[in-house]
Write an enzyme that holds these catalytic residues in place. Structure first.
Site, PDB file in Angstrom:
ATOM      1  N   LYS A  94       0.859  -1.189   0.000  1.00  0.00           N
ATOM      2  CA  LYS A  94       0.000   0.000   0.000  1.00  0.00           C
ATOM      3  C   LYS A  94       0.885   1.224   0.000  1.00  0.00           C
ATOM      4  O   LYS A  94       1.811   1.337   0.819  1.00  0.00           O
ATOM      5  CB  LYS A  94      -0.884  -0.019   1.262  1.00  0.00           C
ATOM      6  CG  LYS A  94      -1.846   1.132   1.358  1.00  0.00           C
ATOM      7  CD  LYS A  94      -3.176   0.819   0.706  1.00  0.00           C
ATOM      8  CE  LYS A  94      -3.994   2.051   0.380  1.00  0.00           C
ATOM      9  NZ  LYS A  94      -3.625   2.730  -0.875  1.00  0.00           N
ATOM     10  N   GLN A 115       7.271   3.780   3.866  1.00  0.00           N
ATOM     11  CA  GLN A 115       5.873   3.353   3.914  1.00  0.00           C
ATOM     12  C   GLN A 115       5.693   2.072   4.739  1.00  0.00           C
ATOM     13  O   GLN A 115       4.663   1.892   5.395  1.00  0.00           O
ATOM     14  CB  GLN A 115       5.383   3.132   2.468  1.00  0.00           C
ATOM     15  CG  GLN A 115       3.891   3.157   2.302  1.00  0.00           C
ATOM     16  CD  GLN A 115       3.326   4.559   2.187  1.00  0.00           C
ATOM     17  OE1 GLN A 115       3.856   5.398   1.481  1.00  0.00           O
ATOM     18  NE2 GLN A 115       2.245   4.830   2.902  1.00  0.00           N
ATOM     19  N   LYS A 118       5.546   3.250   8.379  1.00  0.00           N
ATOM     20  CA  LYS A 118       4.366   4.108   8.568  1.00  0.00           C
ATOM     21  C   LYS A 118       3.100   3.267   8.608  1.00  0.00           C
ATOM     22  O   LYS A 118       2.253   3.417   9.489  1.00  0.00           O
ATOM     23  CB  LYS A 118       4.303   5.092   7.396  1.00  0.00           C
ATOM     24  CG  LYS A 118       3.150   6.048   7.440  1.00  0.00           C
ATOM     25  CD  LYS A 118       3.009   6.813   6.130  1.00  0.00           C
ATOM     26  CE  LYS A 118       4.320   7.463   5.729  1.00  0.00           C
ATOM     27  NZ  LYS A 118       4.141   8.440   4.642  1.00  0.00           N
ATOM     28  N   LYS A 130       5.288   1.636  -3.083  1.00  0.00           N
ATOM     29  CA  LYS A 130       5.207   3.006  -3.620  1.00  0.00           C
ATOM     30  C   LYS A 130       5.464   2.925  -5.115  1.00  0.00           C
ATOM     31  O   LYS A 130       6.106   1.998  -5.593  1.00  0.00           O
ATOM     32  CB  LYS A 130       6.272   3.895  -2.960  1.00  0.00           C
ATOM     33  CG  LYS A 130       6.016   5.377  -3.102  1.00  0.00           C
ATOM     34  CD  LYS A 130       5.039   5.916  -2.075  1.00  0.00           C
ATOM     35  CE  LYS A 130       4.663   7.353  -2.357  1.00  0.00           C
ATOM     36  NZ  LYS A 130       3.890   7.954  -1.269  1.00  0.00           N
ATOM     37  N   GLY A 169      -2.747   8.241  -4.206  1.00  0.00           N
ATOM     38  CA  GLY A 169      -2.118   9.449  -4.727  1.00  0.00           C
ATOM     39  C   GLY A 169      -0.861   9.843  -3.960  1.00  0.00           C
ATOM     40  O   GLY A 169      -0.531   9.274  -2.923  1.00  0.00           O
ATOM     41  N   ASP A 170      -0.148  10.792  -4.502  1.00  0.00           N
ATOM     42  CA  ASP A 170       1.012  11.422  -3.856  1.00  0.00           C
ATOM     43  C   ASP A 170       1.243  12.697  -4.665  1.00  0.00           C
ATOM     44  O   ASP A 170       0.309  13.193  -5.312  1.00  0.00           O
ATOM     45  CB  ASP A 170       2.233  10.481  -3.891  1.00  0.00           C
ATOM     46  CG  ASP A 170       3.394  10.967  -3.017  1.00  0.00           C
ATOM     47  OD1 ASP A 170       3.348  10.753  -1.804  1.00  0.00           O
ATOM     48  OD2 ASP A 170       4.342  11.594  -3.540  1.00  0.00           O
ATOM     49  N   THR A 214      -4.396  13.432   5.372  1.00  0.00           N
ATOM     50  CA  THR A 214      -2.972  13.563   5.696  1.00  0.00           C
ATOM     51  C   THR A 214      -2.718  14.871   6.447  1.00  0.00           C
ATOM     52  O   THR A 214      -2.039  14.898   7.486  1.00  0.00           O
ATOM     53  CB  THR A 214      -2.106  13.492   4.426  1.00  0.00           C
ATOM     54  OG1 THR A 214      -2.504  12.343   3.676  1.00  0.00           O
ATOM     55  CG2 THR A 214      -0.633  13.394   4.765  1.00  0.00           C
ATOM     56  N   ASN A 245      -2.204  19.046  -1.689  1.00  0.00           N
ATOM     57  CA  ASN A 245      -3.208  18.356  -0.877  1.00  0.00           C
ATOM     58  C   ASN A 245      -2.880  18.387   0.608  1.00  0.00           C
ATOM     59  O   ASN A 245      -3.712  18.768   1.431  1.00  0.00           O
ATOM     60  CB  ASN A 245      -3.347  16.912  -1.379  1.00  0.00           C
ATOM     61  CG  ASN A 245      -4.214  16.083  -0.466  1.00  0.00           C
ATOM     62  OD1 ASN A 245      -3.723  15.363   0.389  1.00  0.00           O
ATOM     63  ND2 ASN A 245      -5.516  16.203  -0.622  1.00  0.00           N
ATOM     64  N   SER A 381      -6.836   5.724   3.867  1.00  0.00           N
ATOM     65  CA  SER A 381      -6.923   4.857   2.687  1.00  0.00           C
ATOM     66  C   SER A 381      -7.315   3.446   3.106  1.00  0.00           C
ATOM     67  O   SER A 381      -8.114   2.784   2.436  1.00  0.00           O
ATOM     68  CB  SER A 381      -5.573   4.803   1.964  1.00  0.00           C
ATOM     69  OG  SER A 381      -5.435   5.888   1.075  1.00  0.00           O
TER      70      SER A 381
END
Ligand code: NDP
Length: 449
Positions: A94, A115, A118, A130, A169-170, A214, A245, A381
């Protein structure tokens, strides 16, 4: 300037350098984690015997592929895309997709590596991954963005799935891009598999509060850090780097809790508005019109625009780096300290350099590292995946409440872990160790895979 490595960990790091040449951001992310793991190996020697650290530093799978597409003039363009499936001990891979010209394998690996920890900290069943591309969305038409996303998904679809790998997204990838990606996935597979992507629109499987998550989450984490110090965000002067964002919703929640946010930025410059950033105007410019931040001062005469300015020289009590990696250096950290800053919470991934972190911590500033402070995005998410799996849709209030609880728990976990490992209040130590232990024990239990 930066801490040394434990003698057991130094050879592991040297091996990472040798096997991944030129990937400086990945080296930086690995080193930062290894610097904190020495005491863990003493307490849990079985994790060393199982070579968990060596295994965790090697992605399970890395996919690199060509993305050919046609621009509006009919010219053929070629980009390169990546998906690094780093670790699936806790759940499907993820992590977001980043579209930015700076993207190369080293950036995607640094982000994928972060990630893992996290996602473990969220307490939810998600592994780490990622992806991204060196495609530059700036100045592209909607039709070009769509053709690019469709071409990218024409390869990516075979590697992802709701139980396999779930992108989101990123930087450069928001609701519009997720829409085009999901549309192409659905068309190729002939499956309405909502859980394959997160960050979807609200009327086709998205979660309320995901857009905000976020930024809001970073502020919830900040609040907890300040609470420990008997303080709060109310009345504090804040600066927030970026205007995408994460930045926009960090500003929204900070303002809602009574902070005065006086500056934000993009890659061209900084806006300073001593009356407080006009959030409705900022959203109109960035989210609706997709213009540059400099447009803000054309509408708001009291504000100033510093072309190529540095946001960290604007005096503030709280700094929120929400743009990109290595945007806050030792020099920037020194100027924050000089100006009386008391807390930094990272909305972006690895925005503070190792030397910068050192300066902030030495000065006693509360420092919330990205892998803890910005985990609210991926956590929500995972809540979107839960809603998709049960074909349900939760209210904004309920989803935000879940997000808040998750952030409070992450903070508590990091804080208690920092205490347990004799570094009370050091959230870098707490986040790295708490995340590592969760993944490491799971990997050990799953055998040599
Ligand atoms: P956006 O694309 O929405 O916004 C990015 C912002 O950062 C823009 O204002 C952009 O300015 C600025 N920026 C990007 N690259 C650079 C650069 N090289 N130098 C200076 N400014 C730059 O991205 P997000 O807000 O989604 O992401 C921001 C950060 O937060 C990233 O580090 C991302 O990995 C991290 N993050 C995002 C999550 C999410 O849910 N979206 C979750 C967790 C972390 P410009 O328009 O000029 O490029």
């Amino acid at each position: 300037m930066v801490a040394g490595l434990d003698e057991k960990l130094e050879p592991i790091f040297q091996d990472v350098l040798r096997r991944n040449p030129g990937e400086t951001e990945f080296h930086q992310a690995v080193r930062e984690v290894l610097e904190t793991l020495g005491p863990v190996l003493v307490k849990y020697p079985e994790l060393a015997e199982q070579k968990i650290i060596q295994r965790i530093c090697e992605p399970e799978r890395q996919i690199i592929f060509r993305v050919p597409w046609q621009d509006d003039r009919g010219q053929i363009q070629i980009n390169r895309a990546f998906r690094v499936e780093f670790n699936s001990a806790l759940g499907p891979y993820k992590g977001g997709m980043r579209f930015h010209p700076s993207v190369y394998l080293g950036i995607i690996k640094f982000l994928g590596f972060e990630q893992i920890f996290k996602n473990a900290l969220t307490g939810l069943p998600i592994g780490g991954g990622k992806g991204g591309s060196d495609f530059d969305p700036k100045g592209k038409s909607d039709a070009e963005i769509m053709r690019f996303c469709q071409s990218l998904m024409t390869e990516l679809y075979r590697h992802i799935g709701e139980h396999t790998d779930v992108p989101a997204g990123d930087i450069g990838v928001g609701g519009r891009e997720i829409g085009y990606l999901f549309g192409q996935y659905k068309r190729i597979t002939n499956r309405y598999e909502s859980g394959v992507l997160t960050g979807k629109g609200l009327n086709w499987g998205g979660s309320r509060a995901r857009t905000e998550a976020t930024g809001y989450g970073a502020i919830f984490f900040l609040e907890e850090m300040l609470k420990v110090r008997g303080d709060s965000i109310e009345g504090k002067t804040c600066v927030v780097s970026g205007s995408g964002n994460v930045a926009i919703y960090a500003i929204e929640k900070a303002q809602a809790l009574g902070a005065r946010v006086i500056a934000c930025s993009d890659s061209n410059g900084v806006v300073v508005d001593q009356d407080g950033i006009d959030l409705a105007l900022l959203k109109q410019i960035k989210e609706v019109e997709r213009r540059r931040l400099s447009a803000y001062v054309q509408e708001r005469t009291g504000a100033t625009y510093l072309e190529n300015g540095c946001i960290w020289t604007v005096p503030c009590q709280i700094a929120l780096p929400c743009a990109t990696q290595n945007e806050l250096t030792a020099k920037d950290a020194q100027s924050l300290v000089r100006n009386g800053c008391i807390a930094v919470a990272e909305g972006a991934n690895m925005p503070t350099t190792p030397e910068g972190i050192h300066v902030l911590m030495d000065a006693g500033i509360a420092f919330g590292p990205g892998k803890a402070a910005n985990a609210g995005g991926v956590a929500t998410s995972a809540l979107e995946m839960q809603q998709n799996a049960s074909r349900d849709s939760w209210s904004f209030e309920y989803t935000e409440q879940r997000l808040k609880e998750i952030m409070v728990n992450i903070h508590r976990n990091c804080y208690e872990t920092s205490e347990e490992f004799d570094s009370k209040g050091n959230y870098v130590v707490g986040a790295n160790i708490a995340g590592f232990l969760k993944v490491g024990h799971a990997m050990a239990a799953l055998g040599l895979v």
